[in-house]
Design a protein around this motif. Structure first.
Motif, PDB file in Angstrom:
ATOM      1  N   SER A  64      10.869   3.203 -16.267  1.00  0.00           N
ATOM      2  CA  SER A  64      10.221   2.112 -15.541  1.00  0.00           C
ATOM      3  C   SER A  64      10.819   1.917 -14.152  1.00  0.00           C
ATOM      4  O   SER A  64      10.087   1.686 -13.193  1.00  0.00           O
ATOM      5  N   ASN A  65      12.131   2.040 -14.013  1.00  0.00           N
ATOM      6  CA  ASN A  65      12.752   1.869 -12.694  1.00  0.00           C
ATOM      7  C   ASN A  65      12.341   2.971 -11.723  1.00  0.00           C
ATOM      8  O   ASN A  65      11.935   2.689 -10.598  1.00  0.00           O
ATOM      9  N   THR A  66      12.469   4.232 -12.151  1.00  0.00           N
ATOM     10  CA  THR A  66      12.142   5.321 -11.228  1.00  0.00           C
ATOM     11  C   THR A  66      10.659   5.351 -10.891  1.00  0.00           C
ATOM     12  O   THR A  66      10.285   5.566  -9.736  1.00  0.00           O
ATOM     13  N   PHE A  67       9.816   5.078 -11.883  1.00  0.00           N
ATOM     14  CA  PHE A  67       8.386   5.107 -11.610  1.00  0.00           C
ATOM     15  C   PHE A  67       7.964   3.933 -10.739  1.00  0.00           C
ATOM     16  O   PHE A  67       7.090   4.073  -9.884  1.00  0.00           O
ATOM     17  N   SER A  68       8.592   2.772 -10.920  1.00  0.00           N
ATOM     18  CA  SER A  68       8.233   1.623 -10.077  1.00  0.00           C
ATOM     19  C   SER A  68       8.608   1.873  -8.622  1.00  0.00           C
ATOM     20  O   SER A  68       7.837   1.575  -7.715  1.00  0.00           O
ATOM     21  N   ILE A  69       9.794   2.448  -8.386  1.00  0.00           N
ATOM     22  CA  ILE A  69      10.191   2.771  -7.009  1.00  0.00           C
ATOM     23  C   ILE A  69       9.267   3.855  -6.439  1.00  0.00           C
ATOM     24  O   ILE A  69       8.821   3.760  -5.291  1.00  0.00           O
ATOM     25  N   GLY A 116       4.582   1.304 -13.390  1.00  0.00           N
ATOM     26  CA  GLY A 116       3.390   1.345 -12.543  1.00  0.00           C
ATOM     27  C   GLY A 116       2.763  -0.017 -12.343  1.00  0.00           C
ATOM     28  O   GLY A 116       2.366  -0.381 -11.233  1.00  0.00           O
ATOM     29  N   VAL A 117       2.695  -0.802 -13.418  1.00  0.00           N
ATOM     30  CA  VAL A 117       2.115  -2.143 -13.322  1.00  0.00           C
ATOM     31  C   VAL A 117       2.993  -3.045 -12.453  1.00  0.00           C
ATOM     32  O   VAL A 117       2.493  -3.749 -11.562  1.00  0.00           O
ATOM     33  N   SER A 119       5.241  -2.225 -10.149  1.00  0.00           N
ATOM     34  CA  SER A 119       5.273  -1.823  -8.739  1.00  0.00           C
ATOM     35  C   SER A 119       3.956  -2.124  -8.040  1.00  0.00           C
ATOM     36  O   SER A 119       3.951  -2.489  -6.866  1.00  0.00           O
ATOM     37  N   SER A 120       2.838  -1.999  -8.738  1.00  0.00           N
ATOM     38  CA  SER A 120       1.555  -2.360  -8.135  1.00  0.00           C
ATOM     39  C   SER A 120       1.503  -3.849  -7.843  1.00  0.00           C
ATOM     40  O   SER A 120       1.033  -4.273  -6.777  1.00  0.00           O
ATOM     41  N   PHE A 121       2.011  -4.663  -8.759  1.00  0.00           N
ATOM     42  CA  PHE A 121       2.091  -6.103  -8.531  1.00  0.00           C
ATOM     43  C   PHE A 121       2.957  -6.415  -7.311  1.00  0.00           C
ATOM     44  O   PHE A 121       2.578  -7.205  -6.442  1.00  0.00           O
ATOM     45  N   VAL A 122       4.113  -5.762  -7.228  1.00  0.00           N
ATOM     46  CA  VAL A 122       5.016  -5.997  -6.093  1.00  0.00           C
ATOM     47  C   VAL A 122       4.380  -5.522  -4.792  1.00  0.00           C
ATOM     48  O   VAL A 122       4.494  -6.190  -3.764  1.00  0.00           O
ATOM     49  N   TYR A 123       3.679  -4.390  -4.818  1.00  0.00           N
ATOM     50  CA  TYR A 123       3.027  -3.923  -3.595  1.00  0.00           C
ATOM     51  C   TYR A 123       1.990  -4.916  -3.113  1.00  0.00           C
ATOM     52  O   TYR A 123       1.926  -5.222  -1.920  1.00  0.00           O
ATOM     53  N   PHE A 124       1.154  -5.416  -4.008  1.00  0.00           N
ATOM     54  CA  PHE A 124       0.133  -6.360  -3.572  1.00  0.00           C
ATOM     55  C   PHE A 124       0.762  -7.665  -3.093  1.00  0.00           C
ATOM     56  O   PHE A 124       0.287  -8.265  -2.135  1.00  0.00           O
ATOM     57  N   LEU A 125       1.841  -8.073  -3.702  1.00  0.00           N
ATOM     58  CA  LEU A 125       2.597  -9.231  -3.208  1.00  0.00           C
ATOM     59  C   LEU A 125       3.152  -8.934  -1.824  1.00  0.00           C
ATOM     60  O   LEU A 125       3.041  -9.750  -0.906  1.00  0.00           O
ATOM     61  N   TYR A 126       3.735  -7.763  -1.649  1.00  0.00           N
ATOM     62  CA  TYR A 126       4.279  -7.328  -0.356  1.00  0.00           C
ATOM     63  C   TYR A 126       3.185  -7.273   0.702  1.00  0.00           C
ATOM     64  O   TYR A 126       3.335  -7.789   1.798  1.00  0.00           O
ATOM     65  N   HIS A 127       2.087  -6.657   0.352  1.00  0.00           N
ATOM     66  CA  HIS A 127       1.006  -6.459   1.320  1.00  0.00           C
ATOM     67  C   HIS A 127       0.348  -7.775   1.729  1.00  0.00           C
ATOM     68  O   HIS A 127       0.082  -7.994   2.900  1.00  0.00           O
ATOM     69  N   PHE A 128       0.097  -8.653   0.788  1.00  0.00           N
ATOM     70  CA  PHE A 128      -0.641  -9.865   1.103  1.00  0.00           C
ATOM     71  C   PHE A 128       0.227 -11.022   1.572  1.00  0.00           C
ATOM     72  O   PHE A 128      -0.291 -11.992   2.091  1.00  0.00           O
ATOM     73  N   THR A 129       1.533 -10.937   1.399  1.00  0.00           N
ATOM     74  CA  THR A 129       2.384 -12.026   1.885  1.00  0.00           C
ATOM     75  C   THR A 129       3.332 -11.579   2.983  1.00  0.00           C
ATOM     76  O   THR A 129       3.353 -12.154   4.058  1.00  0.00           O
ATOM     77  N   LEU A 130       4.120 -10.546   2.728  1.00  0.00           N
ATOM     78  CA  LEU A 130       5.140 -10.154   3.682  1.00  0.00           C
ATOM     79  C   LEU A 130       4.594  -9.313   4.825  1.00  0.00           C
ATOM     80  O   LEU A 130       5.094  -9.381   5.937  1.00  0.00           O
ATOM     81  N   ASP A 131       3.598  -8.500   4.562  1.00  0.00           N
ATOM     82  CA  ASP A 131       3.135  -7.528   5.539  1.00  0.00           C
ATOM     83  C   ASP A 131       1.784  -7.892   6.144  1.00  0.00           C
ATOM     84  O   ASP A 131       1.244  -7.143   6.930  1.00  0.00           O
ATOM     85  N   ARG A 132       1.249  -9.026   5.802  1.00  0.00           N
ATOM     86  CA  ARG A 132      -0.103  -9.380   6.216  1.00  0.00           C
ATOM     87  C   ARG A 132      -0.243  -9.560   7.732  1.00  0.00           C
ATOM     88  O   ARG A 132      -1.255  -9.201   8.314  1.00  0.00           O
ATOM     89  N   ASN A 133       0.757 -10.115   8.364  1.00  0.00           N
ATOM     90  CA  ASN A 133       0.653 -10.431   9.786  1.00  0.00           C
ATOM     91  C   ASN A 133       1.038  -9.276  10.697  1.00  0.00           C
ATOM     92  O   ASN A 133       0.940  -9.398  11.902  1.00  0.00           O
ATOM     93  N   ARG A 134       1.482  -8.151  10.138  1.00  0.00           N
ATOM     94  CA  ARG A 134       1.858  -7.013  10.964  1.00  0.00           C
ATOM     95  C   ARG A 134       0.596  -6.343  11.493  1.00  0.00           C
ATOM     96  O   ARG A 134      -0.309  -6.014  10.735  1.00  0.00           O
ATOM     97  N   PRO A 135       0.509  -6.151  12.794  1.00  0.00           N
ATOM     98  CA  PRO A 135      -0.708  -5.530  13.349  1.00  0.00           C
ATOM     99  C   PRO A 135      -0.816  -4.066  12.928  1.00  0.00           C
ATOM    100  O   PRO A 135       0.166  -3.344  12.900  1.00  0.00           O
TER     101      PRO A 135
END
Length: 174
Positions: A64-69, A116-117, A119-135
């Motif tokens: 789970s750790n290696t696949f999530s990264i 996989g589940v 990391s996908s959750f973390v990516y969508f959290l990353y994309h929609f909150t942390l990375d949303r304002n980056r042009p």
């Protein structure tokens, strides 16, 4: 610096979700013996260098750790070469767990699914909150004259290298 910290935070959250849920919640609740500790088949399992792992093995934290990264950085960087390399790295790590006799194939499969589940959750959290304002930068494809977005992958690749170096150092010295 904000981007580096956000990618590091996402990688740390993947590691926390994938590993802490398994070790802290699932393994004690399920309490399924590892093949090396199972009273019925434990003597038939080849032990490599005396390594038996902990008492319980469901599900594989390594998987789970290696696949999530791997999946997190596949989502962020979107490079076929990097994706192939990371998936091979993760599957190789999973194979070592089977080779050492510390997990059943089902432990590995569930670990891959959970990685996989999470990391996908973390990516969508990353994309929609942390990375949303980056042009986003848009380039024109010279052959089709259509625009496509591309990400500056230097920062995520740098963070990936630092994360893998940390994992290697942790494996060697702890």
């Amino acid at each position: 610096m904000k981007r580096v910290l956000s990618v590091l935070f996402a990688a740390g959250l993947c590691y926390l979700l994938a590993g802490a849920v398994d070790d802290g919640i699932i393994k004690p609740l399920v309490a399924r013996w590892r093949p090396t500790h199972d009273p019925e088949i434990g003597l038939m399992v080849d032990i490599v260098d005396g390594y038996r792992g902990g008492k319980y093995g469901f599900f594989s934290a390594h998987a789970s750790n290696t696949f999530s990264i791997a999946i997190l950085f596949c989502w962020i960087v979107r490079s076929r070469l990097l994706t192939t390399a990371l998936i091979i790295w993760s599957f190789t790590n999973c194979w070592t767990r089977l080779y050492l006799g510390v997990h059943y194939p089902g432990d590995i499969l569930v670990g891959l699914i959970w990685g996989g589940v999470s990391s996908s959750f973390v990516y969508f959290l990353y994309h929609f909150t942390l990375d949303r304002n980056r042009p986003r930068q848009i380039r024109l494809n010279q052959y089709t004259r259509t625009g496509y977005a591309y990400e500056d992958c230097n920062i995520p690749v740098f963070v990936l290298v630092v994360t893998l170096a940390f994992a290697l150092l942790k494996a060697c010295f702890l």
